[in-house]
Scaffold this motif. Structure first.
Motif, PDB file in Angstrom:
ATOM      1  N   GLY A  80       0.798  -1.210   0.000  1.00 11.80           N
ATOM      2  CA  GLY A  80       0.000   0.000   0.000  1.00 11.80           C
ATOM      3  C   GLY A  80       0.832   1.261   0.000  1.00 11.80           C
ATOM      4  N   ASP A  81       0.139   2.370  -0.162  1.00 10.78           N
ATOM      5  CA  ASP A  81       0.794   3.667  -0.212  1.00 10.78           C
ATOM      6  C   ASP A  81       0.390   4.505   0.996  1.00 10.78           C
ATOM      7  N   ILE A  82       1.346   5.223   1.518  1.00 10.24           N
ATOM      8  CA  ILE A  82       1.063   6.123   2.626  1.00 10.24           C
ATOM      9  C   ILE A  82       1.557   7.513   2.234  1.00 10.24           C
ATOM     10  N   THR A  83       0.644   8.466   2.266  1.00  9.27           N
ATOM     11  CA  THR A  83       1.056   9.839   1.986  1.00  9.27           C
ATOM     12  C   THR A  83       1.253  10.545   3.316  1.00  9.27           C
ATOM     13  N   LEU A  84       2.376  11.214   3.442  1.00 14.25           N
ATOM     14  CA  LEU A  84       2.675  11.851   4.718  1.00 14.25           C
ATOM     15  C   LEU A  84       3.376  13.176   4.492  1.00 14.25           C
ATOM     16  N   TYR A  85       3.486  13.930   5.569  1.00 12.34           N
ATOM     17  CA  TYR A  85       4.193  15.216   5.491  1.00 12.34           C
ATOM     18  C   TYR A  85       5.548  15.083   6.140  1.00 12.34           C
ATOM     19  N   ILE A  86       6.558  15.427   5.376  1.00 12.92           N
ATOM     20  CA  ILE A  86       7.915  15.194   5.854  1.00 12.92           C
ATOM     21  C   ILE A  86       8.759  16.443   5.607  1.00 12.92           C
ATOM     22  N   HIS A  87       9.754  16.662   6.472  1.00 11.75           N
ATOM     23  CA  HIS A  87      10.568  17.876   6.323  1.00 11.75           C
ATOM     24  C   HIS A  87      11.510  17.788   5.143  1.00 11.75           C
ATOM     25  N   ASP A  88      12.168  16.637   5.067  1.00  7.24           N
ATOM     26  CA  ASP A  88      13.174  16.554   4.005  1.00  7.24           C
ATOM     27  C   ASP A  88      13.552  15.108   3.721  1.00  7.24           C
ATOM     28  N   VAL A  89      14.498  14.965   2.817  1.00  8.16           N
ATOM     29  CA  VAL A  89      14.916  13.647   2.371  1.00  8.16           C
ATOM     30  C   VAL A  89      15.554  12.845   3.501  1.00  8.16           C
ATOM     31  N   GLU A  90      16.299  13.542   4.303  1.00  3.30           N
ATOM     32  CA  GLU A  90      16.987  12.865   5.399  1.00  3.30           C
ATOM     33  C   GLU A  90      15.986  12.195   6.338  1.00  3.30           C
ATOM     34  N   ASP A  91      14.991  12.978   6.727  1.00  7.16           N
ATOM     35  CA  ASP A  91      13.948  12.419   7.592  1.00  7.16           C
ATOM     36  C   ASP A  91      13.236  11.255   6.924  1.00  7.16           C
ATOM     37  N   LEU A  92      13.008  11.426   5.616  1.00 10.54           N
ATOM     38  CA  LEU A  92      12.296  10.382   4.895  1.00 10.54           C
ATOM     39  C   LEU A  92      13.121   9.101   4.864  1.00 10.54           C
ATOM     40  N   ASN A  93      14.404   9.253   4.619  1.00  9.08           N
ATOM     41  CA  ASN A  93      15.275   8.073   4.594  1.00  9.08           C
ATOM     42  C   ASN A  93      15.306   7.385   5.954  1.00  9.08           C
ATOM     43  N   ASN A  94      15.359   8.203   7.010  1.00  6.73           N
ATOM     44  CA  ASN A  94      15.330   7.620   8.355  1.00  6.73           C
ATOM     45  C   ASN A  94      14.048   6.844   8.595  1.00  6.73           C
ATOM     46  N   LEU A  95      12.967   7.454   8.150  1.00  9.08           N
ATOM     47  CA  LEU A  95      11.674   6.793   8.336  1.00  9.08           C
ATOM     48  C   LEU A  95      11.662   5.453   7.606  1.00  9.08           C
ATOM     49  N   CYS A  96      12.162   5.469   6.374  1.00  9.64           N
ATOM     50  CA  CYS A  96      12.165   4.231   5.592  1.00  9.64           C
ATOM     51  C   CYS A  96      12.994   3.160   6.294  1.00  9.64           C
ATOM     52  N   LEU A  97      14.121   3.533   6.820  1.00  9.81           N
ATOM     53  CA  LEU A  97      14.957   2.571   7.535  1.00  9.81           C
ATOM     54  C   LEU A  97      14.219   2.013   8.748  1.00  9.81           C
ATOM     55  N   ASN A  98      13.566   2.918   9.475  1.00  8.98           N
ATOM     56  CA  ASN A  98      12.810   2.463  10.649  1.00  8.98           C
ATOM     57  C   ASN A  98      11.684   1.507  10.265  1.00  8.98           C
ATOM     58  N   LEU A  99      11.040   1.837   9.157  1.00 11.14           N
ATOM     59  CA  LEU A  99       9.925   0.991   8.720  1.00 11.14           C
ATOM     60  C   LEU A  99      10.417  -0.392   8.302  1.00 11.14           C
ATOM     61  N   LEU A 100      11.613  -0.434   7.729  1.00 14.36           N
ATOM     62  CA  LEU A 100      12.147  -1.728   7.287  1.00 14.36           C
ATOM     63  C   LEU A 100      12.423  -2.661   8.457  1.00 14.36           C
ATOM     64  N   LYS A 101      12.491  -2.053   9.647  1.00 11.94           N
ATOM     65  CA  LYS A 101      12.737  -2.883  10.830  1.00 11.94           C
ATOM     66  C   LYS A 101      11.468  -3.578  11.316  1.00 11.94           C
ATOM     67  N   VAL A 102      10.339  -3.107  10.810  1.00 15.47           N
ATOM     68  CA  VAL A 102       9.079  -3.750  11.210  1.00 15.47           C
ATOM     69  C   VAL A 102       9.073  -5.183  10.707  1.00 15.47           C
ATOM     70  N   HIS A 103       8.707  -6.106  11.608  1.00 17.05           N
ATOM     71  CA  HIS A 103       8.763  -7.520  11.252  1.00 17.05           C
ATOM     72  C   HIS A 103       7.864  -7.827  10.054  1.00 17.05           C
ATOM     73  N   GLY A 104       8.432  -8.463   9.054  1.00 16.16           N
ATOM     74  CA  GLY A 104       7.657  -8.841   7.873  1.00 16.16           C
ATOM     75  C   GLY A 104       7.770  -7.844   6.749  1.00 16.16           C
ATOM     76  N   MET A 105       8.259  -6.629   7.002  1.00 18.43           N
ATOM     77  CA  MET A 105       8.362  -5.615   5.962  1.00 18.43           C
ATOM     78  C   MET A 105       9.411  -6.017   4.942  1.00 18.43           C
ATOM     79  N   LYS A 106       9.054  -6.011   3.690  1.00 18.08           N
ATOM     80  CA  LYS A 106       9.990  -6.402   2.637  1.00 18.08           C
ATOM     81  C   LYS A 106      10.610  -5.190   1.957  1.00 18.08           C
ATOM     82  N   SER A 107       9.795  -4.188   1.697  1.00 20.48           N
ATOM     83  CA  SER A 107      10.374  -3.011   1.043  1.00 20.48           C
ATOM     84  C   SER A 107       9.613  -1.753   1.416  1.00 20.48           C
TER      85      SER A 107
END
Ligand code: MN
Length: 744
Positions: free
Chosen positions: A706-733
């Protein structure tokens, strides 16, 4: 046999009754119907017993009325034993202690049903409330759709009542005559019962306008001699020609009925003397077995017009195309010897019978099996005729403004009231028909004791009990469930009110938000919002806000740029090339040569296609004077712009950020497990404190995506978020996506 009123002892009276019955039976015996004498006899004896001791207003024994009705049914309509029995029994249920069940027990279901139908329509039509005629007539039609014999017998009943109307008090005479004129005569016409129709009309006319009736009758009588003379003169050459053809035929005169003469005088505003078609000639021929009726009709036509000149506009060929009610004949109007127009009607014997007796006669001419199945076929024909009126049969329906019939259904309330509704009406329509409150709280219905939903389409004859609940709240798609204008209007107005309330609420919320940000509801702001949310009217925008379809939290970030700028420019700044020339040099090559634009001189927006956020490599595109669109450098739209409008490209860099947020969309996918979605949302909103505006995640066969639209300050924050999300069990991408089509 003497007049029954003068009979002074019971024996004579009984003998008279028996005699009347036997005369009726003799007519039946001569018919082509199956001879069910025993059943008819049983019905007669039963009716005699049931009506024992009861007399009509005229003083004669009541049973003479059912016998007369049965006789009309047999003799003038040509029906069989079922109808004769039903006619003999037609007043038993209404006037005596016997019930429909008693009739069914003795005479079977069919006869009982017809008697039941006759009883049902009898009360209303003969009831005291003349104003309810129309409603009763509909009931009549309703019953008719079950078994046309009900109507045919009713017609016979009415004819006999009209023939014996003299014994009624005058007020009653007028009422019954009016009803006959209004309901029964047109119905007889519709059914092709011309003889009965004409008699009903004349009788009604006689009671409604006794003086006129007398006057016209005597005028017709006075002209008899001259008519006879004309007939002689006119028909002699025709007879000669027909004899020469070797035909078997009869020629009759047909004098226009009193009522139709009167009506012609009224509609054409002419005196009696000018009614030219007073006299018509009817040629009835008996074809040999192998002769074509149609061919003979035209041969006779030819013989007639050899003698007399035809009126070019007055030829009616109902042989090639019979009228909807079955009438067949060839009509021609010719100039007679004394210079007047005379109508000549050419018919075979069969056609004549059909014309006089309607479809019943038609049926009689069908040889071979003469059982009920054939009768059923005929009844079906009439039923279809009534349900699908052909163009020239429309007259009948128009007369009654009942063209609704084909498109109307009749629905019963639990206590037996009939409601008429357009065909296709639903349970919800019916609920709104009863009462607006019933409509708005309707949750379904018991239709013929079976539970059905709001959208259930009702049929004629359904009994409907609406079920309501105070908890019910109407919804807008109810519009799709209803057929009637009434229900539609009610639902619309219901939602108009609610729509207005929600709209007002939305408008108020937006205003409050603007006030708190020191903004005003400018036309510019509204038009930006309309464009952004894909609305065309501000009412729609307010409604969407009121309905919380638009998240007001995002509004300041999206639309308050111009004013908010001064505040947030302290934290970050967009730098654009100051002029086109310079931009051209720097756009693709030298990023160090970007220029900072002053706050007041610039205006820009973030491109929707690639949604750049601080940290992305970006460029600006001059849309028009002083207005820039900011794209990512690798955005395909920007690439195209670079190629086609290179002059308008300027280089731009983010200077600083972390206060403003920009929309971005990420796509997640992985293995579904319990709680995984809530963990994802938790990581985003709680752990990273990021606002989401849209979450759209599907799970299918153990996979979520699925897609999630969110408000983010910048690329750095977005990259951090993506890394954090990848830690969720079962997350593939977890990927940032540029727009609908493009993944990163
Ligand atoms: Mn009757």
């Amino acid at each position: 046999m003497e007049n029954p009123q003068n009979l002074n002892n019971i024996e004579d009276e009984n003998a008279y009754i028996e005699n009347q019955y036997q005369e009726m039976l003799a007519i039946y015996k001569k018919s082509a119907h199956r001879q069910k004498i025993e059943l008819i006899d049983k019905a007669f004896r039963f009716a005699v017993d049931a009506h024992q001791g009861v007399r009509r207003r005229s003083g004669e024994p009541y049973i003479l009325h059912p016998i007369s009705v049965a006789r009309i049914v047999a003799e003038e309509i040509g029906l069989g034993s079922t109808s004769i029995c039903a006619a003999l029994l037609h007043d038993v249920v209404e006037d005596t202690e016997y019930t429909v069940e008693d009739i069914e027990e003795r005479f079977g279901k069919k006869i009982a049903q017809i008697v039941d139908g006759l009883t049902k329509i009898s009360g209303g039509v003969f009831g005291e409330q003349a104003s309810k005629q129309a409603e009763n007539f509909r009931k009549l039609l309703l019953t008719m759709s079950e078994d046309i014999r009900v109507v045919l017998i009713k017609m016979a009943d009415r004819l006999h009542n009209m023939r014996t109307l003299a014994s009624m008090p005058q007020a009653k005479q007028l009422k019954i005559a009016g009803e006959t004129q209004y309901i029964y005569a047109p119905l007889a016409n519709r059914l092709g019962l011309y003889a009965i129709k004409t008699e009903l009309e004349d009788l009604s006319f006689k009671y409604e306008h006794p003086d006129k009736y007398e006057e016209l009758s005597s005028k017709i009588a006075k002209t008899k001699e001259s008519r006879d003379k004309l007939f002689e003169m006119f028909s002699a050459p025709i007879s000669k020609a027909l004899d020469a053809l070797g035909l078997k035929y009869e020629i009759h005169t047909r004098v226009k009925s009193v009522y139709s003469i009167w009506r012609k005088m009224q509609t054409k505003n002419i005196p009696f003397e000018e009614v030219y078609d007073l006299l018509a000639l009817r040629i009835i021929f008996d074809p040999d077995e192998n002769q074509s009726e149609k061919k003979l009709c035209w041969e006779i036509y030819s013989a007639v017009t050899d003698q007399y000149k035809p009126h070019p506009d007055r030829i009616r060929d109902w042989v090639s195309t019979p009228r909807a009610n079955g009438y067949e004949a060839l009509h021609v109007t010719v100039m007679g010897p004394l210079g007047q127009w005379v109508e000549v009607q050419i018919r075979s014997r069969r056609m004549d019978d059909i014309a006089e007796k309607g479809f019943a006669a038609h049926w009689k001419y069908k040889t071979g099996e003469k059982d009920d199945s054939e009768l059923e076929k005929w009844l079906q024909t009439i039923k279809e005729l009534l349900e699908n009126p052909e163009p020239n049969a429309i007259d009948f329906l128009d007369t009654f403004k009942l063209n609704l019939f084909a498109s109307e259904i009749f629905v019963f309330t639990p206590n037996g009231d009939i409601k008429t509704m357009p065909q296709g009406s639903t349970v919800l329509d019916f609920a709104f028909l009863l009462h607006t409150d019933v409509g708005t709280t309707c949750i379904g219905a018991k239709v013929n004791h079976k539970l059905e939903p709001l959208s259930y389409v009702l049929n004629s004859g359904d009994q409907v009990e609406i079920l309501t609940s105070k908890k019910q709240t109407p919804s807008e798609d109810w519009i799709d469930y209803v057929k009637t204008a009434r229900a539609r209007a009610k639902i619309r107005s219901l939602f108009k009110k609610e729509y207005r309330n929600i709209m007002k609420k939305g408008e108020t919320s937006l205003k409050e938000l603007l006030d708190s940000h020191g903004q005003s509801m400018s036309r510019d702001l509204i038009s930006q919002m309309l464009e952004h949310y894909g609305k065309t009217k501000k009412e729609e925008l307010f409604y969407a806000i009121g309905k919380s379809q638009i998240n007001l939290d995002e509004v300041p970030k999206l639309f308050f740029k111009a004013k908010a700028e001064s505040k947030w420019m302290k934290f970050w700044k967009l730098q654009f090339g100051s002029n086109k020339k310079e931009a051209k040099e720097t756009a693709n090559t030298n990023k160090s040569k970007v220029l900072t634009l002053t706050e007041s001189s610039k205006n820009y927006r973030i491109a929707e296609c690639c949604q750049p956020i601080p940290g992305d490599d970006i460029l600006g595109f001059i849309e028009d004077e002083n207005k820039f669109v900011v794209h990512k450098c690798q955005c395909p739209v920007a690439m195209k712009l670079k190629a086609s409008h290179g002059d308008n490209i300027v280089s731009a860099v983010w200077e600083t950020h972390k206060v403003l947020s920009f929309p971005a969309t990420i796509r997640v996918n992985g293995i579904d497990s319990q709680g995984v979605l809530s963990r994802i949302l938790n990581v985003i909103s709680e752990e990273n404190e990021i606002n989401m505006t849209k979450v759209n995640i599907d799970t299918k066969d153990g996979i979520f995506e699925g897609d999630i639209t969110l408000y983010i300050h910048d690329v750095e924050d977005l990259n951090n978020l993506c890394l954090n999300l990848l830690k969720v069990h079962g997350m593939k991408s977890v990927n940032r996506i540029e727009n609908d089509k493009q993944g990163k």
